[in-house]
Structure formats: structure tokens, C-alpha cells
Design a protein around this motif. Structure first.
Motif, PDB file in Angstrom:
ATOM      1  N   THR A   1      74.298  76.777 -61.290  1.00 27.99           N
ATOM      2  CA  THR A   1      73.817  77.983 -61.411  1.00 27.99           C
ATOM      3  C   THR A   1      72.440  78.351 -60.930  1.00 27.99           C
ATOM      4  O   THR A   1      71.882  79.461 -60.846  1.00 27.99           O
ATOM      5  CB  THR A   1      74.416  78.922 -62.341  1.00 27.99           C
ATOM      6  OG1 THR A   1      73.846  78.236 -63.414  1.00 27.99           O
ATOM      7  CG2 THR A   1      75.830  79.021 -62.555  1.00 27.99           C
TER       8      THR A   1
ATOM      9  N   ARG B   1      79.247  72.845 -56.286  1.00 31.51           N
ATOM     10  CA  ARG B   1      78.908  73.245 -57.733  1.00 31.51           C
ATOM     11  C   ARG B   1      79.305  71.854 -58.449  1.00 31.51           C
ATOM     12  O   ARG B   1      78.303  71.467 -59.243  1.00 31.51           O
ATOM     13  CB  ARG B   1      79.455  74.396 -58.488  1.00 31.51           C
ATOM     14  CG  ARG B   1      78.986  75.611 -57.896  1.00 31.51           C
ATOM     15  CD  ARG B   1      79.509  76.768 -58.841  1.00 31.51           C
ATOM     16  NE  ARG B   1      78.803  77.879 -58.515  1.00 31.51           N
ATOM     17  CZ  ARG B   1      78.915  79.152 -59.422  1.00 31.51           C
ATOM     18  NH1 ARG B   1      79.526  79.105 -60.429  1.00 31.51           N
ATOM     19  NH2 ARG B   1      78.277  80.363 -59.043  1.00 31.51           N
TER      20      ARG B   1
ATOM     21  N   ARG C   1      71.499  76.275 -56.288  1.00 32.86           N
ATOM     22  CA  ARG C   1      72.788  76.454 -55.603  1.00 32.86           C
ATOM     23  C   ARG C   1      72.649  75.862 -54.180  1.00 32.86           C
ATOM     24  O   ARG C   1      71.487  75.751 -53.623  1.00 32.86           O
ATOM     25  CB  ARG C   1      72.883  78.076 -55.602  1.00 32.86           C
ATOM     26  CG  ARG C   1      73.359  78.811 -56.750  1.00 32.86           C
ATOM     27  CD  ARG C   1      73.263  80.316 -56.548  1.00 32.86           C
ATOM     28  NE  ARG C   1      73.885  80.863 -57.722  1.00 32.86           N
ATOM     29  CZ  ARG C   1      73.196  81.491 -58.740  1.00 32.86           C
ATOM     30  NH1 ARG C   1      71.902  81.178 -58.480  1.00 32.86           N
ATOM     31  NH2 ARG C   1      73.774  81.980 -59.769  1.00 32.86           N
TER      32      ARG C   1
ATOM     33  N   GLU D   1      76.167  79.091 -50.988  1.00 30.26           N
ATOM     34  CA  GLU D   1      76.393  80.013 -52.116  1.00 30.26           C
ATOM     35  C   GLU D   1      75.087  80.932 -52.135  1.00 30.26           C
ATOM     36  O   GLU D   1      75.420  82.170 -52.433  1.00 30.26           O
ATOM     37  CB  GLU D   1      76.369  79.221 -53.247  1.00 30.26           C
ATOM     38  CG  GLU D   1      76.568  80.148 -54.630  1.00 30.26           C
ATOM     39  CD  GLU D   1      76.785  79.154 -55.845  1.00 30.26           C
ATOM     40  OE1 GLU D   1      76.757  80.107 -57.039  1.00 30.26           O
ATOM     41  OE2 GLU D   1      76.746  78.227 -55.912  1.00 30.26           O
ATOM     42  N   SER D   2      74.110  80.479 -51.847  1.00 30.48           N
ATOM     43  CA  SER D   2      72.787  81.336 -51.907  1.00 30.48           C
ATOM     44  C   SER D   2      72.828  82.591 -51.008  1.00 30.48           C
ATOM     45  O   SER D   2      72.415  83.740 -51.317  1.00 30.48           O
ATOM     46  CB  SER D   2      71.488  80.682 -52.032  1.00 30.48           C
ATOM     47  OG  SER D   2      71.261  79.791 -52.760  1.00 30.48           O
TER      48      SER D   2
ATOM     49  N   GLY E   1      81.342  82.535 -56.293  1.00 26.38           N
ATOM     50  CA  GLY E   1      81.549  81.141 -57.127  1.00 26.38           C
ATOM     51  C   GLY E   1      82.855  80.786 -57.533  1.00 26.38           C
ATOM     52  O   GLY E   1      83.228  79.892 -57.911  1.00 26.38           O
TER      53      GLY E   1
ATOM     54  N   HIS F   1      70.554  72.308 -51.112  1.00 29.17           N
ATOM     55  CA  HIS F   1      69.899  73.591 -51.974  1.00 29.17           C
ATOM     56  C   HIS F   1      68.734  74.304 -51.041  1.00 29.17           C
ATOM     57  O   HIS F   1      68.786  75.431 -50.855  1.00 29.17           O
ATOM     58  CB  HIS F   1      69.312  72.951 -53.454  1.00 29.17           C
ATOM     59  CG  HIS F   1      68.405  74.030 -53.744  1.00 29.17           C
ATOM     60  ND1 HIS F   1      69.126  75.188 -54.283  1.00 29.17           N
ATOM     61  CD2 HIS F   1      67.065  74.046 -54.332  1.00 29.17           C
ATOM     62  CE1 HIS F   1      67.966  76.099 -54.861  1.00 29.17           C
ATOM     63  NE2 HIS F   1      67.031  75.277 -54.910  1.00 29.17           N
TER      64      HIS F   1
END
Length: 235
Positions: free
Chosen positions: A75, A64, A78, A82-83, A55, A170
Motif C-alpha cells: 500500500t 500486491r 503500488r 493500481e496507482s 484493491g 511501481h
């Protein structure tokens, strides 16, 4: 059919930090052993995660912010990179799915940039466009069934009105997921952070070299931006 991949004209001014890379490859191997190369890139990501949480990565922070501007809780929704980084940090490894997907995921965590691999034969041309949804597009989750992206949600839409992603980076669609029968792939990487334009050529070159080393034939690739927004692929 030859397909044009592009970002809609209104995407670029709304997201001035966006840089994208696209790669088209054929002869995709379903049984290639990519474990050693996946380890190289995941080790690179692990070394970075040892010094900071995902993050805090500028690449992730930029996505983000993008999700927040789209009205999404970052959050909760994501970006794919990031995931994957979060999973790598918590579980110590990435899932093994298909050689092409495994390489793309490994390169994604190494660069902290979302990388999507689509079965090109599941994309209906002549246009695949990243654009805000109208709300009537059809999305197929990995678990089956169907959904419609919310109006205004950024997605990948082909000429048949099929959505190949939800909430931009996503989640991809199960409909065009790379699998054992995949023979042609379109790979798309997208960065929003400062410096994305500098790393994207390297990222695309890395993916092309890895795919070629494991039996695929990278036919063409490009780095996309406002001045060069289109990439053609296919016959």
C-alpha cells in the motif's frame, strides 16, 4: 542497434504467474487526438470500479502479493496500474501526457495490468533486462537527480547500467519517458494474476491497433513467458 528485451532467468521461477507482452512501434505521433479512445477504456475501468475498489481486483491483488514477496509494503509502493486506477477513482480522469502514454494508461486501467511505454532511443543495447538490481545501476526520477535501486530490487536495466524503473512496475524512469521528441517506443505489459496468460494477447493486440489507428507503425509484438522469454526490437 537491435536490442533484446528479456526477463532474467531467475525471474520466471520466482514469479510463476508472470506473463508479459511487448510491442515496438515507430513513427510515434506527438499530436494525435486520442481522447475518444481513452474515454472508451477509462469508462470500462470506471464501470468496474463502481462495483469494487481497485484493491479487490485480482490483477492488483496479484501484484500486491508480488510486492510483499519483494519485501515492499504494497500500500506504500503500488504497481502502476493500481496507482492509475486509484487516481481515476478519486479524480475521475487520468492525466494527459502524450498520446502514446495516454493510450497505454487507458488500456492499463481497462485491463488493470501495468503497461510501460519507454522511448526506445533512450535505451542502450544490446540488452534490456528485467532483473534484480546489484545496487550500482543509475535511475533518474521524473523530478531530476539520480538514485540507485536497492540491491535485489527488480528493475529494467540496459547495457549501460541504467535503471528504467524502480520497484519493477511501481515507477518508470524520467530518463526514458516518452515525450514530444520520441519517435520509437517499446511498450511492455506485465501481469501476475491467474488468467494473465489468456488476456495478454488481447491486450497487446489492442495496443497495436490503437497505436496504428493514431499514426504509429507497430513493427512487432510478442507475448513472453518462460518458453519464449526474449523480444528483439530496433534496427
Amino acid at each position: 542497434m537491435r536490442v533484446t528485451f528479456r526477463h532474467a532467468d531467475d525471474i520466471w521461477p520466482s514469479h510463476p504467474g508472470l506473463t508479459a507482452g511487448a510491442l515496438y512501434a515507430t513513427g510515434v505521433p506527438a499530436t494525435a487526438d486520442v481522447g475518444a479512445r481513452v474515454a472508451v477504456y477509462t469508462d470500462r475501468a470506471r464501470a468496474r470500479l463502481a462495483t469494487a475498489g481497485e484493491g479487490e481486483f485480482p490483477e492488483v491483488v496479484a501484484w500486491r502479493r508480488t510486492f510483499s514477496r519483494m519485501g515492499l509494503k504494497p500500500t506504500q509502493y503500488r504497481c502502476a496500474a493500481e496507482s492509475l486506477l486509484r487516481r481515476l477513482r478519486k479524480e475521475g480522469a487520468l492525466p494527459r501526457i502524450h498520446p502514446v502514454v495516454d493510450l497505454c494508461n487507458a488500456v492499463s486501467v481497462a485491463y488493470a495490468v501495468p503497461v510501460a511505454a519507454l522511448d526506445a532511443d533512450r535505451v542502450t543495447g544490446p540488452l534490456l533486462e528485467v532483473r534484480p538490481a546489484r545496487g550500482d545501476e543509475l535511475y533518474t526520477p521524473f523530478g531530476g537527480g539520480s538514485e540507485h535501486p536497492a540491491p535485489g530490487e527488480v528493475t529494467f536495466v540496459d547495457s549501460a547500467g541504467r535503471a528504467h524503473a524502480r520497484r519493477w512496475t511501481h515507477r518508470q524512469s524520467g530518463y526514458s519517458a516518452v515525450g514530444p521528441d520520441t519517435r520509437r517506443v517499446l511498450v511492455v505489459a506485465e501481469a501476475q494474476h491467474e488468467g494473465g496468460a489468456e488476456i495478454m494477447p488481447e491486450l497487446v493486440k489492442t495496443l497495436a491497433e490503437e497505436l496504428a489507428a493514431h499514426g504509429a507503425d507497430p513493427v512487432s509484438s510478442a507475448v513472453l513467458g518462460p518458453s519464449a522469454p526474449e523480444f528483439g526490437f530496433g534496427d
